[in-house]
Design a protein around this motif. Structure first.
Motif, PDB file in Angstrom:
ATOM      1  N   PHE A   1     -61.550  31.339  35.873  1.00 57.61           N
ATOM      2  CA  PHE A   1     -61.803  31.124  37.293  1.00 57.61           C
ATOM      3  C   PHE A   1     -62.684  29.900  37.503  1.00 57.61           C
ATOM      4  CE2 PHE A   1     -60.888  35.785  38.032  1.00 57.61           C
ATOM      5  CZ  PHE A   1     -59.726  35.537  38.733  1.00 57.61           C
ATOM      6  N   LYS A   2     -63.661  29.728  36.659  1.00 63.97           N
ATOM      7  CA  LYS A   2     -64.583  28.600  36.757  1.00 63.97           C
ATOM      8  C   LYS A   2     -63.806  27.288  36.766  1.00 63.97           C
ATOM      9  CE  LYS A   2     -67.990  26.332  33.925  1.00 63.97           C
ATOM     10  NZ  LYS A   2     -68.803  26.417  32.726  1.00 63.97           N
ATOM     11  N   ASP A   3     -62.892  27.138  35.829  1.00 62.21           N
ATOM     12  CA  ASP A   3     -62.119  25.902  35.735  1.00 62.21           C
ATOM     13  C   ASP A   3     -61.161  25.741  36.907  1.00 62.21           C
ATOM     14  OD1 ASP A   3     -63.429  25.347  33.368  1.00 62.21           O
ATOM     15  OD2 ASP A   3     -61.826  26.174  32.107  1.00 62.21           O
TER      16      ASP A   3
ATOM     17  N   LEU B   1     -65.814  25.489  39.941  1.00 60.37           N
ATOM     18  CA  LEU B   1     -67.195  25.959  39.993  1.00 60.37           C
ATOM     19  C   LEU B   1     -67.948  25.498  38.746  1.00 60.37           C
ATOM     20  CD1 LEU B   1     -66.474  29.575  41.219  1.00 60.37           C
ATOM     21  CD2 LEU B   1     -67.398  27.698  42.576  1.00 60.37           C
ATOM     22  N   ASP B   2     -69.261  25.429  38.853  1.00 56.66           N
ATOM     23  CA  ASP B   2     -70.096  25.064  37.719  1.00 56.66           C
ATOM     24  C   ASP B   2     -70.556  26.287  36.945  1.00 56.66           C
ATOM     25  OD1 ASP B   2     -70.128  22.200  38.142  1.00 56.66           O
ATOM     26  OD2 ASP B   2     -71.280  22.643  39.943  1.00 56.66           O
TER      27      ASP B   2
ATOM     28  N   LYS C   1     -72.321  26.568  42.167  1.00 54.47           N
ATOM     29  CA  LYS C   1     -71.800  25.209  42.290  1.00 54.47           C
ATOM     30  C   LYS C   1     -72.931  24.240  42.590  1.00 54.47           C
ATOM     31  CE  LYS C   1     -68.494  22.116  43.220  1.00 54.47           C
ATOM     32  NZ  LYS C   1     -67.885  21.467  42.105  1.00 54.47           N
ATOM     33  N   TYR C   2     -72.938  23.095  41.912  1.00 51.64           N
ATOM     34  CA  TYR C   2     -73.849  22.005  42.253  1.00 51.64           C
ATOM     35  C   TYR C   2     -73.224  21.241  43.414  1.00 51.64           C
ATOM     36  CZ  TYR C   2     -76.931  22.480  38.247  1.00 51.64           C
ATOM     37  OH  TYR C   2     -77.854  22.943  37.346  1.00 51.64           O
TER      38      TYR C   2
ATOM     39  N   VAL D   1     -76.244  25.939  44.431  1.00 60.36           N
ATOM     40  CA  VAL D   1     -76.159  27.187  45.183  1.00 60.36           C
ATOM     41  C   VAL D   1     -75.331  28.188  44.389  1.00 60.36           C
ATOM     42  CG1 VAL D   1     -76.421  26.141  47.466  1.00 60.36           C
ATOM     43  CG2 VAL D   1     -74.149  26.413  46.504  1.00 60.36           C
ATOM     44  N   SER D   2     -75.690  29.474  44.519  1.00 58.72           N
ATOM     45  CA  SER D   2     -74.898  30.517  43.862  1.00 58.72           C
ATOM     46  C   SER D   2     -74.858  31.747  44.752  1.00 58.72           C
ATOM     47  CB  SER D   2     -75.481  30.861  42.486  1.00 58.72           C
ATOM     48  OG  SER D   2     -76.731  31.494  42.598  1.00 58.72           O
TER      49      SER D   2
END
Length: 169
Positions: free
Chosen positions: A90-92, A96-97, A118-119, A126-127
């Motif tokens: 999901f990150k990729d 998202l970071d 995410k930066y 923010v998260s």
């Protein structure tokens, strides 16, 4: 690299007979990189009792906080082996970071959450966390004010903020 086995298939069953007439176990299927865990029992019973018999050797007792913590840790460990793989995918895909499933350091297993971060800029992060066991959401903002100073705020069940000063040697 021809002939190398880099991601073998798994089909395992482990079981326990904690008392006469009760068999509980865990089944692991899939690949080494993407294992899927499931519990089973004879006779059939709720997943909480299956896990309790498997880990503690007896049915779950609602009044025991210690039993609850042990079972939450076991459930987290079983559930997240495969969940970590999904989080990375999901990150990729979502750009998202951070995508993390689990409890933060110093937190109990029952405080585990799915965290998406995410930066927005190199200095602003923010998260958003969604509780896995409790319906709790947390929003966190980290802002790097300078090389040494940073500000972190969190809003959820409780809200607050911290100002950090970093010294590196």
């Amino acid at each position: 690299n021809e002939g190398l086995v880099t991601d073998p298939g798994i089909d395992l069953r482990a079981f326990r007979r904690p008392q006469a007439g009760v068999l509980v176990g865990v089944q692991v299927r899939g690949s080494l990189r993407q294992p899927e865990f499931s519990l089973y029992s004879e006779p059939g019973m709720a997943e909480t009792d299956q896990l309790s018999y498997l880990v503690l050797g007896r049915a779950a007792r609602a009044e025991s906080d210690q039993d609850e913590a042990v079972l939450n840790n076991a459930a987290l460990a079983l559930g997240l082996k495969g969940g970590d793989y999904l989080a990375k995918r999901f990150k990729d895909r979502l750009g998202l970071d951070e995508v993390q499933i689990g409890a933060q350091p110093g937190e109990a297993a029952d405080q585990a959450a799915l965290v998406l971060g995410k930066y927005l800029t190199p200095d602003i992060y923010v998260s958003y966390g969604i509780g896995l066991f409790d319906p709790i959401s947390t929003f966190r903002l980290r802002y790097r004010l300078s090389r040494r100073w940073s500000l972190e705020t969190e809003s959820g069940v409780e809200s607050g903020g911290d100002l950090y000063y970093t010294v590196e040697r």
